[in-house]
Design a protein around this motif. Sequence first.
Motif, PDB file in Angstrom:
ATOM      1  N   THR A  33      -1.414   6.728   1.472  1.00 32.98           N
ATOM      2  CA  THR A  33      -2.340   6.343   2.536  1.00 32.98           C
ATOM      3  C   THR A  33      -3.356   5.327   2.026  1.00 32.98           C
ATOM      4  O   THR A  33      -3.607   4.310   2.676  1.00 32.98           O
ATOM      5  N   VAL A  34      -3.939   5.590   0.868  1.00 30.35           N
ATOM      6  CA  VAL A  34      -4.915   4.657   0.298  1.00 30.35           C
ATOM      7  C   VAL A  34      -4.243   3.310   0.025  1.00 30.35           C
ATOM      8  O   VAL A  34      -4.768   2.252   0.389  1.00 30.35           O
ATOM      9  N   ARG A  35      -3.082   3.357  -0.584  1.00 28.80           N
ATOM     10  CA  ARG A  35      -2.334   2.129  -0.897  1.00 28.80           C
ATOM     11  C   ARG A  35      -2.068   1.310   0.363  1.00 28.80           C
ATOM     12  O   ARG A  35      -2.325   0.104   0.406  1.00 28.80           O
ATOM     13  N   ASP A  36      -1.553   1.969   1.386  1.00 24.60           N
ATOM     14  CA  ASP A  36      -1.188   1.258   2.603  1.00 24.60           C
ATOM     15  C   ASP A  36      -2.404   0.755   3.379  1.00 24.60           C
ATOM     16  O   ASP A  36      -2.407  -0.374   3.874  1.00 24.60           O
ATOM     17  N   ARG A  37      -3.430   1.569   3.484  1.00 25.94           N
ATOM     18  CA  ARG A  37      -4.623   1.162   4.247  1.00 25.94           C
ATOM     19  C   ARG A  37      -5.371   0.024   3.581  1.00 25.94           C
ATOM     20  O   ARG A  37      -5.975  -0.807   4.250  1.00 25.94           O
ATOM     21  N   LEU A  38      -5.335  -0.035   2.246  1.00 22.38           N
ATOM     22  CA  LEU A  38      -6.045  -1.097   1.529  1.00 22.38           C
ATOM     23  C   LEU A  38      -5.121  -2.245   1.130  1.00 22.38           C
ATOM     24  O   LEU A  38      -5.570  -3.199   0.487  1.00 22.38           O
ATOM     25  N   ASP A  39      -3.845  -2.139   1.496  1.00 22.44           N
ATOM     26  CA  ASP A  39      -2.856  -3.176   1.225  1.00 22.44           C
ATOM     27  C   ASP A  39      -2.804  -3.523  -0.270  1.00 22.44           C
ATOM     28  O   ASP A  39      -2.937  -4.683  -0.662  1.00 22.44           O
ATOM     29  N   LEU A  40      -2.607  -2.480  -1.082  1.00 22.55           N
ATOM     30  CA  LEU A  40      -2.525  -2.645  -2.532  1.00 22.55           C
ATOM     31  C   LEU A  40      -1.126  -2.295  -3.013  1.00 22.55           C
ATOM     32  O   LEU A  40      -0.414  -1.528  -2.370  1.00 22.55           O
ATOM     33  N   SER A  41      -0.776  -2.818  -4.160  1.00 20.43           N
ATOM     34  CA  SER A  41       0.485  -2.411  -4.788  1.00 20.43           C
ATOM     35  C   SER A  41       0.265  -1.063  -5.480  1.00 20.43           C
ATOM     36  O   SER A  41      -0.874  -0.671  -5.753  1.00 20.43           O
ATOM     37  N   ASP A  42       1.356  -0.385  -5.766  1.00 20.55           N
ATOM     38  CA  ASP A  42       1.259   0.891  -6.490  1.00 20.55           C
ATOM     39  C   ASP A  42       0.534   0.701  -7.818  1.00 20.55           C
ATOM     40  O   ASP A  42      -0.345   1.479  -8.177  1.00 20.55           O
ATOM     41  N   SER A  43       0.913  -0.348  -8.556  1.00 14.64           N
ATOM     42  CA  SER A  43       0.322  -0.543  -9.884  1.00 14.64           C
ATOM     43  C   SER A  43      -1.161  -0.891  -9.803  1.00 14.64           C
ATOM     44  O   SER A  43      -1.963  -0.405 -10.600  1.00 14.64           O
ATOM     45  N   ALA A  44      -1.540  -1.712  -8.825  1.00 11.52           N
ATOM     46  CA  ALA A  44      -2.963  -2.071  -8.684  1.00 11.52           C
ATOM     47  C   ALA A  44      -3.795  -0.839  -8.336  1.00 11.52           C
ATOM     48  O   ALA A  44      -4.873  -0.628  -8.907  1.00 11.52           O
ATOM     49  N   LEU A  45      -3.296  -0.015  -7.409  1.00 14.63           N
ATOM     50  CA  LEU A  45      -4.046   1.188  -7.045  1.00 14.63           C
ATOM     51  C   LEU A  45      -4.085   2.169  -8.205  1.00 14.63           C
ATOM     52  O   LEU A  45      -5.126   2.770  -8.484  1.00 14.63           O
ATOM     53  N   SER A  46      -2.987   2.318  -8.918  1.00 16.96           N
ATOM     54  CA  SER A  46      -2.942   3.232 -10.056  1.00 16.96           C
ATOM     55  C   SER A  46      -3.965   2.830 -11.120  1.00 16.96           C
ATOM     56  O   SER A  46      -4.712   3.673 -11.630  1.00 16.96           O
TER      57      SER A  46
END
Length: 114
Positions: A33-46
């Motif tokens: 949800t955080v990844r999709d709502r903020l339009d981030l890649s998995d690696s950037a969010l991680s």
Amino acid sequence: MSAEPELDPAVQHPTKLAVVAFLSGCLEADFKTVRDRLDLSDSALSRTLSGLEETGHVTVRKGFVGKRPRTWVALTGEGRRKLAAHLAALQAIAAGALAQASDLPEPDRSPEVA
């Protein structure tokens, strides 16, 4: 005498600020949800969450839904306090700039004479 609010260097980066701001609106959110709502890649969010976890802004909890692994993140109490102080500092900076701008003389707006 109260101390001036200070900017939080841990959330100066726009991605980190976006993550803590998003998490401030909920008790907990799943990684997807955080990844999709903020339009981030998995690696950037991680990477962002790892940094915020090190500074005590967020907690990361891993578990399963059925047989699928899931990750949930939440803003800590300290993270909420630091975000509030950071936002107060930004507001103080903006208010100071506005006050300084209002002290400046008005520019001459009369039409130029040739």
